[in-house]
Design a protein around this motif. Structure first.
Motif, short mmCIF file in Angstrom:
data_model
loop_
_atom_site.label_atom_id
_atom_site.label_comp_id
_atom_site.label_asym_id
_atom_site.label_seq_id
_atom_site.Cartn_x
_atom_site.Cartn_y
_atom_site.Cartn_z
N VAL A 197 46.89 79.52 15.13
CA VAL A 197 47.88 79.46 16.19
C VAL A 197 47.21 79.51 17.54
O VAL A 197 46.10 80.02 17.69
CB VAL A 197 48.90 80.62 16.07
CG1 VAL A 197 49.72 80.50 14.82
CG2 VAL A 197 48.19 81.97 16.11
N ASP B 176 52.00 78.41 20.94
CA ASP B 176 52.93 78.60 19.83
C ASP B 176 53.90 79.76 20.07
O ASP B 176 54.71 80.07 19.21
CB ASP B 176 52.16 78.86 18.53
CG ASP B 176 51.41 77.63 18.06
OD1 ASP B 176 51.94 76.52 18.23
OD2 ASP B 176 50.29 77.77 17.54
N PHE B 177 53.84 80.38 21.24
CA PHE B 177 54.69 81.53 21.53
C PHE B 177 55.38 81.38 22.88
O PHE B 177 54.83 80.82 23.82
CB PHE B 177 53.85 82.82 21.57
CG PHE B 177 53.14 83.13 20.29
CD1 PHE B 177 53.75 83.89 19.31
CD2 PHE B 177 51.85 82.66 20.07
CE1 PHE B 177 53.09 84.18 18.12
CE2 PHE B 177 51.19 82.94 18.89
CZ PHE B 177 51.81 83.70 17.91
N ARG C 250 52.76 92.49 15.04
CA ARG C 250 54.01 91.80 14.73
C ARG C 250 55.07 92.79 14.30
O ARG C 250 54.80 93.68 13.49
CB ARG C 250 53.78 90.77 13.63
CG ARG C 250 55.02 90.02 13.18
CD ARG C 250 54.61 88.77 12.42
NE ARG C 250 53.60 89.03 11.43
CZ ARG C 250 53.83 89.14 10.10
NH1 ARG C 250 55.05 89.04 9.65
NH2 ARG C 250 52.84 89.34 9.25
N PRO D 194 57.54 83.94 18.53
CA PRO D 194 57.06 82.70 17.92
C PRO D 194 58.06 81.57 18.18
O PRO D 194 59.27 81.75 18.03
CB PRO D 194 57.01 83.03 16.42
CG PRO D 194 56.99 84.52 16.35
CD PRO D 194 57.77 85.00 17.54
N GLN E 213 54.83 76.92 9.38
CA GLN E 213 54.22 77.80 10.37
C GLN E 213 55.07 77.84 11.63
O GLN E 213 55.99 77.03 11.80
CB GLN E 213 52.81 77.33 10.71
CG GLN E 213 51.87 77.29 9.51
CD GLN E 213 50.48 76.82 9.90
OE1 GLN E 213 50.14 76.78 11.07
NE2 GLN E 213 49.68 76.46 8.91
N ILE E 214 54.76 78.78 12.50
CA ILE E 214 55.48 78.84 13.77
C ILE E 214 55.20 77.57 14.57
O ILE E 214 54.12 76.99 14.51
CB ILE E 214 55.11 80.09 14.58
CG1 ILE E 214 53.62 80.10 14.94
CG2 ILE E 214 55.47 81.35 13.82
CD1 ILE E 214 53.24 81.24 15.86
N ASN E 215 56.24 77.12 15.30
CA ASN E 215 56.10 75.96 16.19
C ASN E 215 55.60 74.72 15.44
O ASN E 215 54.87 73.91 15.98
CB ASN E 215 55.14 76.29 17.34
CG ASN E 215 55.21 75.29 18.48
OD1 ASN E 215 56.26 74.69 18.73
ND2 ASN E 215 54.10 75.07 19.16
#
Length: 579
Positions: free
Chosen positions: A32, A36-37, A271, A352, A461-463
């Motif tokens: 990441v 991505d956040f 997290r 995320p 996955q995120i994004n």
């Protein structure tokens, strides 16, 4: 199946160098980046929430105390609310917008997940300080002797809507305080000093802490977050050249006045695993005196409790330094003042970015399992999103994901998804079924199993955008059941009257369906010389259609009529007349 990052692929050497190894959701290793956040905006406070008192630190860097602070993360608002423990003093522990950003304690990008620029992350300042009830009475020498943790209150974060797996970035967790007098006096009497850090305990059920970056000097369990080693410096990166504090005016002459060896302040990303809109964390001020460590120098251990004319007020073997700035303390005949022992650390949130899954449905005209340019797309097909166990999925806000229907281009999309493992299920229209699975390249194949109508697990996955989760449709083939009669009697053929009893075909049977034969209208047929009987009957009681028509064979047996029996008798007569 084909995947890509939202906003473009990471294809350049520079981009690859910027990614950070991360094993967050579903135990799947990911790479990441900061992109991505979503990052919280600068924290704001309102004067109606001002709780500044004489107990508040006088440091110009964090001397404005508030019970509430607000920020936003993308389209989500967040409000932090501090409530002190009942016995503690108002304004001793507090929130402040003076946290500036995560670079203020010299934190580095590598210490946070995704390697963001710390200066780009606005931070909420939290000052945790032991006051009344933490150790002895305020202003007394006993107050210095506190060694351990003391709850100071709770901080609650309320989000405007449910969030999934937000990241907390922390820097500067832990620090120190010391007081030194004239060196010659200190040798004979005291140098009182202690390390301090804030212990955090997660109070919200269904949520847990998960370490998200290597960071620095953090110990993380499911419900606790604290420094791993207590002898903390106050910076996230960089120690004094000696690795110790300068505890006296003449350290080069008196090296015994150095502190214990130092470690960096707790820093890193954690997290908050779960989906929630509120999370509550208990804060405890944790002080550890220098005398709890080895190698601190003789002066740190000064203990005059048993010395004639002194007593415990001159040193008791603990020699901590747990004080508030507004409470001078007499130690023997000297006053310790203008000192304070608090932990001022910086906290931020990142969310995320959501992910999505999309694809299309097409008519597989040639039934080869691969899309071609000439094959049409299909509108109106229902598509469902499931979790990896096959249950209905929820989105990043914890809401059930509604079924979608393909548009006039055969396309569908599921958005606002949290990272995790998913499956996609297609519901073919009446008269159609799914084509072959996994034929050809990912861009043109069909991803769903024809029997279950469901794809394999899709790691998301995120994004990330998982594209081309597609399905091809073919007509459902229909098959028929036919019947055939055969003679079970050797040398004899079935007569027409029996053959006329063959049942009609059973049409429109689906592949895989269970079928049974139709019984003949009569099971006995009388003919000259005997009777044909439907015995032993069909050779199968039932069958399953397996991609072809199925024929049931019935057997008939001839039973001859009984043969009538007669007898031969004998009679003698006279052939002579009259005799």
């Amino acid at each position: 199946m084909k995947t890509r990052r939202l906003g473009g692929l990471l294809g350049t050497p520079l981009a690859v160098a910027l990614v950070a190894a991360f094993i967050p959701w579903g135990g799947v290793a990911q790479a990441v980046t900061a992109n991505d956040f979503e990052v919280n905006t600068a924290w704001t406070t309102s004067e109606e929430d001002n709780i500044t008192t004489d107990f508040t630190s006088k440091s110009p860097s964090y001397n404005r105390a508030y019970s509430k602070a607000s920020s936003s993360i993308g389209d989500v608002d967040v409000v932090a609310t501090f409530e002190k423990q009942a016995e503690r003093d108002e304004g001793a522990t507090y929130l402040t917008r003076q946290g500036t950003n995560q670079a203020a304690y010299k934190a580095t990008a590598e210490q946070f997940v995704g390697q963001p620029d710390p200066a780009s992350i606005p931070a909420l300042g939290i000052a945790a300080q032991g006051s009344t009830g933490s150790g002895g009475p305020l202003g007394s020498w006993q107050k210095l002797n506190f060694n351990g943790a003391s709850e100071v209150g709770t901080v609650t974060f309320k989000f405007s809507k449910k969030v999934t797996d937000p990241i907390i970035d922390i820097s500067g967790l832990g620090g120190y305080s010391y007081h030194s007098n004239d060196a010659s006096y200190a040798v004979g009497n005291f140098v009182r000093a202690s390390f301090n850090a804030t212990d955090m305990e997660l109070l919200t059920e269904g949520v847990k802490f998960v370490k998200a970056s290597d960071g620095e000097n953090l110990n993380v369990t499911d419900n606790t977050l604290e420094v791993a080693e207590r002898n903390t410096y106050n910076l996230s990166n960089g120690l004094p050249w000696s690795g110790r504090l300068d505890c006296g005016n003449r350290n080069y002459q008196y090296p015994e006045f150095y502190s214990p060896e130092l470690v960096q302040a707790g820093t890193g990303s954690v997290r908050l695993q779960g989906t929630f809109d509120t999370v509550k964390i208990k804060l405890s001020h944790h002080a550890v005196p220098f005398s709890a460590f080895e190698g601190a120098g003789a002066a740190i251990y000064a203990n005059n409790a048993d010395k004639p004319g002194y007593g415990p007020a001159y040193g008791d073997g603990i020699n901590g330094y747990n004080v508030l700035n507004n409470k001078p303390i007499m130690i023997g005949n000297q006053q310790a003042s203008n000192q304070e022992n608090l932990d001022f650390f910086r906290l931020s949130f990142r969310l995320p970015k959501s992910a999505q899954i999309s694809g299309k449905v097409w008519n597989d005209t040639n039934k080869d399992g691969m899309q071609s340019a000439t094959e049409s797309k299909v509108a109106g097909v229902t598509v469902k999103l499931l979790d990896e166990q096959g249950n209905p999925a929820v989105d990043a806000s914890g809401n059930p994901v509604a079924d979608v229907v393909t548009d006039d281009q055969g396309a569908y999309s599921f958005t606002n998804l949290a990272a995790g493992n998913y499956k996609v299920r297609f519901v073919p229209p009446a008269g159609q079924k799914l084509t072959l699975q996994g034929e050809g390249a990912a861009e043109v194949n069909s991803d769903a199993d024809p029997d279950t109508m469901t794809s394999e697990i899709i790691p998301l996955q995120i994004n990330e955008h998982q594209q081309n989760i597609d399905a091809g449709l073919v007509p459902v083939e229909k098959f028929k059941v036919t019947h055939k009669f055969e003679s079970a009697t050797a040398g004899m053929d079935l007569p027409k009257d029996v053959l006329d009893l063959v049942p009609a075909d059973q049409p429109d049977k689906a592949d895989g369906s269970k079928v049974t034969p139709t019984a003949p209208a009569k099971t006995e047929v009388k003919v000259a010389g005997g009777t044909w009987k439907f015995d032993p009957g069909y050779t199968e009681k039932d069958a399953t259609i397996e991609g072809a028509d199925h024929e049931f064979v019935g057997k008939w047996t001839f039973v001859a009529d009984p043969v009538e029996k007669f007898k031969v008798t004998h009679k003698f007569e006279s052939a002579t007349a009259g005799m």
